[in-house]
Design an enzyme around this catalytic site. Structure first.
Site, mmCIF file in Angstrom:
data_model
loop_
_atom_site.group_PDB
_atom_site.id
_atom_site.type_symbol
_atom_site.label_atom_id
_atom_site.label_comp_id
_atom_site.label_asym_id
_atom_site.label_seq_id
_atom_site.Cartn_x
_atom_site.Cartn_y
_atom_site.Cartn_z
ATOM 1 N N CYS A 70 0.844 -1.201 0.000
ATOM 2 C CA CYS A 70 0.000 0.000 0.000
ATOM 3 C C CYS A 70 0.875 1.244 0.000
ATOM 4 O O CYS A 70 1.973 1.244 0.553
ATOM 5 C CB CYS A 70 -0.876 0.061 1.250
ATOM 6 S SG CYS A 70 -2.197 -1.148 1.335
ATOM 7 N N ASP A 71 0.352 2.301 -0.582
ATOM 8 C CA ASP A 71 1.007 3.599 -0.458
ATOM 9 C C ASP A 71 -0.047 4.680 -0.610
ATOM 10 O O ASP A 71 -0.996 4.524 -1.379
ATOM 11 C CB ASP A 71 2.091 3.793 -1.513
ATOM 12 C CG ASP A 71 2.990 4.969 -1.161
ATOM 13 O OD1 ASP A 71 3.907 4.778 -0.337
ATOM 14 O OD2 ASP A 71 2.752 6.085 -1.660
ATOM 15 N N SER A 72 0.115 5.749 0.162
ATOM 16 C CA SER A 72 -0.852 6.846 0.133
ATOM 17 C C SER A 72 -0.170 8.162 -0.193
ATOM 18 O O SER A 72 0.938 8.431 0.269
ATOM 19 C CB SER A 72 -1.556 6.983 1.494
ATOM 20 O OG SER A 72 -2.267 5.805 1.813
ATOM 21 N N GLY A 107 -2.944 3.543 -2.977
ATOM 22 C CA GLY A 107 -2.743 2.443 -3.909
ATOM 23 C C GLY A 107 -2.707 1.134 -3.156
ATOM 24 O O GLY A 107 -2.155 1.048 -2.057
#
Length: 198
Positions: A70-72, A107
């Site tokens: 995950c990435d924000s 994501g």
């Protein structure tokens, strides 16, 4: 039985998954996020999520696991804002964000190790920031909390009082959209409820 591996060091993501009944194994990817640039914010979040998941997969080959990367990033005025890193940058961000709205993109990338299957998507939530004053910004930055999170704010911590409302998934703002994750897992043949701790 399939289990989940979280390729993220985020305590907020881990707490969100645990609250939803899932106890993932955490393996931090170690991906250098600065190596990806010049992508639109939503695409940047997705590409970084894919890279994080892919970095962890080689270490879990032969196991019945799904790896989640995950990435924000926060989109403000078309620009992707990740972790500010310094008090000065966090202060500048808050002065730009207050009284306005931005879009938090997270994501999500999955690798189902037994099948080699992958699935990925971005969830986006609009965040409306309170019109905080300079003293509030200074006090918040002094806590250190906004320095290490995408967009320089949390919704599940001290920053929660500075968020007036959101449009979209609350969990996404914390860093992992549970409804999206459930759908992506289903596409890989993995039942959400099958991941619940017994």
């Amino acid at each position: 039985m399939t289990s989940l591996v979280l390729a993220s060091a985020s305590p907020a993501r881990l707490a969100t998954l645990r609250a939803a009944g899932i106890d993932p194994e955490v393996i931090v990817s170690g991906v250098d996020e600065s190596q990806v640039a010049d992508l639109p914010p939503a695409e940047l979040a997705l590409e970084l999520a894919r890279m994080k998941a892919a970095a962890v997969v080689p270490g879990v080959q032969g196991r019945d696991v799904v790896v989640l990367g995950c990435d924000s990033v926060l989109e403000l005025d078309g620009e992707a804002l990740g972790k500010p890193g310094t008090p000065e940058e966090a202060t500048a961000r808050w002065r730009a964000m207050r009284g306005r709205s931005g879009v938090l993109h997270s994501g999500h990338a999955l690798h189902h190790v037994p099948s080699g299957g992958t699935a990925s998507a971005t969830a986006s939530t609009t965040v409306y920031f309170a019109d905080v004053d300079n003293d509030e910004i200074a006090a918040y930055v002094a806590t250190g909390e906004p320095l290490h999170v995408a967009g320089a704010f949390t919704i599940d911590g001290l920053g929660g009082a500075f968020i007036r409302r959101i449009e979209g998934d609350h969990h996404n703002v914390v860093g992992v959209s549970l409804p999206l994750l459930r759908e992506l897992l289903a596409g890989l043949g993995v039942a959400w409820v099958g991941l619940w701790r017994s």
